[in-house]
Motif scaffolding. Structure first.
Motif, PDB file in Angstrom:
ATOM      1  N   VAL A 386      59.944 -43.288 -74.244  1.00  0.00           N
ATOM      2  CA  VAL A 386      61.038 -42.891 -75.140  1.00  0.00           C
ATOM      3  C   VAL A 386      61.467 -41.452 -74.854  1.00  0.00           C
ATOM      4  CG1 VAL A 386      61.618 -42.403 -77.551  1.00  0.00           C
ATOM      5  CG2 VAL A 386      60.456 -44.541 -76.951  1.00  0.00           C
ATOM      6  N   MET A 387      60.514 -40.566 -74.592  1.00  0.00           N
ATOM      7  CA  MET A 387      60.860 -39.172 -74.296  1.00  0.00           C
ATOM      8  C   MET A 387      61.663 -39.063 -73.003  1.00  0.00           C
ATOM      9  SD  MET A 387      57.396 -37.129 -75.413  1.00  0.00           S
ATOM     10  CE  MET A 387      58.142 -35.516 -75.273  1.00  0.00           C
ATOM     11  N   ILE A 388      61.318 -39.868 -72.008  1.00  0.00           N
ATOM     12  CA  ILE A 388      62.084 -39.855 -70.762  1.00  0.00           C
ATOM     13  C   ILE A 388      63.535 -40.240 -71.034  1.00  0.00           C
ATOM     14  CG2 ILE A 388      62.377 -41.011 -68.533  1.00  0.00           C
ATOM     15  CD1 ILE A 388      59.305 -41.197 -68.376  1.00  0.00           C
ATOM     16  N   VAL A 389      63.732 -41.278 -71.828  1.00  0.00           N
ATOM     17  CA  VAL A 389      65.092 -41.721 -72.143  1.00  0.00           C
ATOM     18  C   VAL A 389      65.824 -40.679 -72.990  1.00  0.00           C
ATOM     19  CG1 VAL A 389      66.451 -43.491 -73.318  1.00  0.00           C
ATOM     20  CG2 VAL A 389      64.476 -44.154 -71.924  1.00  0.00           C
ATOM     21  N   LEU A 390      65.123 -40.073 -73.955  1.00  0.00           N
ATOM     22  CA  LEU A 390      65.761 -39.073 -74.818  1.00  0.00           C
ATOM     23  C   LEU A 390      66.207 -37.835 -74.047  1.00  0.00           C
ATOM     24  CD1 LEU A 390      63.581 -39.148 -78.067  1.00  0.00           C
ATOM     25  CD2 LEU A 390      65.926 -39.977 -77.766  1.00  0.00           C
ATOM     26  N   SER A 391      65.602 -37.587 -72.890  1.00  0.00           N
ATOM     27  CA  SER A 391      66.032 -36.428 -72.102  1.00  0.00           C
ATOM     28  C   SER A 391      67.475 -36.566 -71.637  1.00  0.00           C
ATOM     29  CB  SER A 391      65.106 -36.233 -70.898  1.00  0.00           C
ATOM     30  OG  SER A 391      65.274 -37.262 -69.939  1.00  0.00           O
ATOM     31  N   LEU A 392      68.013 -37.776 -71.693  1.00  0.00           N
ATOM     32  CA  LEU A 392      69.417 -37.986 -71.334  1.00  0.00           C
ATOM     33  C   LEU A 392      70.368 -37.303 -72.310  1.00  0.00           C
ATOM     34  CD1 LEU A 392      69.321 -41.732 -70.240  1.00  0.00           C
ATOM     35  CD2 LEU A 392      69.977 -39.792 -68.796  1.00  0.00           C
ATOM     36  N   THR A 393      69.872 -36.880 -73.459  1.00  0.00           N
ATOM     37  CA  THR A 393      70.740 -36.168 -74.405  1.00  0.00           C
ATOM     38  C   THR A 393      71.204 -34.826 -73.852  1.00  0.00           C
ATOM     39  OG1 THR A 393      68.756 -35.290 -75.497  1.00  0.00           O
ATOM     40  CG2 THR A 393      69.754 -37.276 -76.441  1.00  0.00           C
ATOM     41  N   SER A 394      70.592 -34.362 -72.758  1.00  0.00           N
ATOM     42  CA  SER A 394      71.065 -33.133 -72.106  1.00  0.00           C
ATOM     43  C   SER A 394      72.309 -33.379 -71.266  1.00  0.00           C
ATOM     44  CB  SER A 394      69.968 -32.558 -71.208  1.00  0.00           C
ATOM     45  OG  SER A 394      69.661 -33.460 -70.147  1.00  0.00           O
ATOM     46  N   LEU A 395      72.587 -34.637 -70.954  1.00  0.00           N
ATOM     47  CA  LEU A 395      73.659 -34.961 -70.017  1.00  0.00           C
ATOM     48  C   LEU A 395      75.055 -34.590 -70.516  1.00  0.00           C
ATOM     49  CD1 LEU A 395      74.209 -36.131 -67.248  1.00  0.00           C
ATOM     50  CD2 LEU A 395      74.241 -38.418 -68.259  1.00  0.00           C
ATOM     51  N   PRO A 396      75.399 -34.815 -71.798  1.00  0.00           N
ATOM     52  CA  PRO A 396      76.758 -34.445 -72.229  1.00  0.00           C
ATOM     53  C   PRO A 396      77.091 -32.984 -71.980  1.00  0.00           C
ATOM     54  CG  PRO A 396      75.734 -35.863 -73.858  1.00  0.00           C
ATOM     55  CD  PRO A 396      74.672 -35.532 -72.858  1.00  0.00           C
ATOM     56  N   TRP A 397      76.138 -32.075 -72.234  1.00  0.00           N
ATOM     57  CA  TRP A 397      76.429 -30.659 -71.982  1.00  0.00           C
ATOM     58  C   TRP A 397      76.621 -30.409 -70.495  1.00  0.00           C
ATOM     59  CZ3 TRP A 397      74.390 -26.737 -69.074  1.00  0.00           C
ATOM     60  CH2 TRP A 397      74.915 -25.468 -69.325  1.00  0.00           C
ATOM     61  N   LEU A 398      75.753 -30.996 -69.676  1.00  0.00           N
ATOM     62  CA  LEU A 398      75.875 -30.787 -68.237  1.00  0.00           C
ATOM     63  C   LEU A 398      77.207 -31.328 -67.714  1.00  0.00           C
ATOM     64  CD1 LEU A 398      72.233 -31.686 -67.149  1.00  0.00           C
ATOM     65  CD2 LEU A 398      73.290 -29.426 -67.094  1.00  0.00           C
ATOM     66  N   ARG A 399      77.640 -32.459 -68.247  1.00  0.00           N
ATOM     67  CA  ARG A 399      78.924 -33.015 -67.817  1.00  0.00           C
ATOM     68  C   ARG A 399      80.082 -32.142 -68.287  1.00  0.00           C
ATOM     69  NH1 ARG A 399      79.839 -39.128 -69.214  1.00  0.00           N
ATOM     70  NH2 ARG A 399      81.618 -38.708 -67.871  1.00  0.00           N
ATOM     71  N   ARG A 400      80.004 -31.675 -69.517  1.00  0.00           N
ATOM     72  CA  ARG A 400      81.102 -30.890 -70.080  1.00  0.00           C
ATOM     73  C   ARG A 400      81.263 -29.568 -69.351  1.00  0.00           C
ATOM     74  NH1 ARG A 400      79.593 -31.649 -74.823  1.00  0.00           N
ATOM     75  NH2 ARG A 400      78.453 -29.720 -75.211  1.00  0.00           N
ATOM     76  N   ARG A 401      80.147 -28.982 -68.943  1.00  0.00           N
ATOM     77  CA  ARG A 401      80.195 -27.682 -68.291  1.00  0.00           C
ATOM     78  C   ARG A 401      80.277 -27.766 -66.771  1.00  0.00           C
ATOM     79  NH1 ARG A 401      81.275 -23.566 -71.903  1.00  0.00           N
ATOM     80  NH2 ARG A 401      80.265 -24.043 -73.878  1.00  0.00           N
TER      81      ARG A 401
END
Length: 423
Positions: A386-401
């Motif tokens: 679950v923690m591995i999957v939750l790390s995807l929550t960093s992706l929106p910021w990386l995409r936006r920036r």
């Protein structure tokens, strides 16, 4: 070959050679993390009167010294030539490992372990900065090739140290691996090339301001979210080292061989997913981490006969996510702040990820007698997945920036008009 100058063609092998040299340095950097682990028992007899807790503390000291100054290493990478930082860092690492092999007391060993970590801390910020300059439009692919070195180093370190120590004692593999790293640093300094634009790069804070404070705070938040992956990965490694012998009766040798499959998987996965990062970063990274999370959660549900292929699959996807996230950080950061941005991710992910080794031991120790049953580990590995999957929550910021590299030529080693060459 339309639009490709003769000088650009000649420059392609030079750029490719530098990337492969970075991969070799990557291998030594991570080899030094694990070369000590098969030597614990022998070192404990010589240095600590048999105390395993004291000798294993060497690796803790090395890792803290590696991760803690990562942001400072990024500052150096943004202001000075990565070529010198990479060669100097590996030379310091190698000499410190030689010193560790020559030491005769724990105090000296701790100092050498810390010095080795400090030298190694220069690698990731400097290497990522260098690769991004050499391949601004194929950064993911180049980082994937560089990532091959880590898998090789992780595999060869324990194998060589264990084999050599069996006949020559624990000092010989440390001294030999350390000297080999120093030699590699000299080779890198001699053969690696830098884009000529480095001569024009800023060398002080006034000329190299980088992004504003809000950007850095957002980056810190994204680094924390992504560190969930690093924490889970460390927990899976330590957890599997206890799960396999306790629940399935693996011998120490069989356990070590099984865990090495994770890194063998990374050797295959890094180039594949590094290339994917250049074409479809968001969807590719989502797929990779979802599969890795599912593979981690599935381990205690699988029969012993398929655990080895499962670990190989897990390593293929999990370790393959690293060149993808490195490419994402490169795209999110402006050129003048790439070293510092990578330093933040390394520092946060590394320091928090290292806590997972303690947590894994604590959680599995609490299982008590139930730890002999694979079913008892389902909750532990589910949390990791679950923690591995939750790390995807960093992706929106990386995409936006994300600031994708502009289409056009890479920086030439001799001039700034040569076309992009593939590694």
């Amino acid at each position: 070959m339309s639009g490709t100058t003769a000088k650009g063609i000649a420059d392609s092998p030079v750029r490719s050679r530098t990337v492969w040299l970075c991969a070799a340095l990557h291998g030594f950097t991570h080899l030094y993390w694990v070369v000590v682990t098969p030597l614990y028992l022998l070192m404990a007899k010589d240095l600590t009167a048999g105390s395993l807790a004291e000798v294993t503390f060497l690796v803790t000291v090395m890792m803290v010294a590696y991760y803690l100054p990562a942001y400072g290493a990024g500052v150096l990478a943004d202001r000075f030539s990565p070529r010198g930082l990479l060669a100097g860092g590996l030379a310091v690492q190698g000499l410190a490992i030689v010193g560790l092999g020559l030491t005769h007391n724990l105090g000296q060993a701790l100092v050498w372990a810390a010095v080795s970590g400090l030298g190694g801390s220069l690698y990731h910020p400097a290497a990522t900065t260098l690769v991004a300059r050499l391949y601004p439009t194929q950064t993911g692919r180049a980082l994937g090739l560089v990532g091959l070195g880590a898998g090789v180093g992780f595999c060869l370190g324990p194998l060589y140290a264990g084999w050599r120590a069996a006949t020559a004692g624990w000092r010989a593999p440390l001294i030999e691996c350390g000297l080999a790293g120093v030699a590699m640093a000299v080779v890198f300094w001699w053969l690696a090339e830098m884009p000529s634009a480095d001569a024009k790069r800023p060398t002080n804070a006034a000329e190299c301001p980088g992004p504003d404070r809000r950007w850095w705070l957002a980056l810190l938040g994204a680094a924390f979210l992504l560190s969930l992956r690093d924490f889970a990965g460390s927990a899976v490694g330590s957890g599997a080292a206890l799960f396999l012998p306790r629940a399935h009766g693996f011998s120490p040798a069989a356990t070590g061989a099984a865990l090495s499959l994770v890194f063998l998987g990374s050797i295959a996965g890094n180039p594949v997913f590094g290339r994917m990062a250049d074409r479809r970063l968001a969807s590719g990274l989502t797929m990779v981490l979802l599969v890795a999370g599912l593979a981690a959660a599935a381990l205690p549900w699988l029969p012993a006969a398929v655990l080895l292929p499962a670990l190989l699959v897990y390593g293929f996807f999990f370790m393959g996510s690293y060149p993808m996230t490195e490419a994402a950080v490169v795209r999110a950061a402006p050129a003048e702040g790439r070293g510092r941005a990578m330093g933040v991710f390394i520092m946060v992910g590394g320091l928090l990820g290292n806590l997972a080794h303690w947590w894994a031991g604590y959680a599995i120790e609490r299982l008590g007698a139930a730890g002999s049953s694979p079913a008892a580990y389902r909750g532990f590995f589910l949390v990791c997945g679950v923690m591995i999957v939750l790390s995807l929550t960093s992706l929106p910021w990386l995409r936006r920036r994300s600031r994708k590299a502009a289409a056009g030529p890479a920086l030439s080693v001799t001039e700034t008009t040569a076309p992009v060459a593939e590694p």
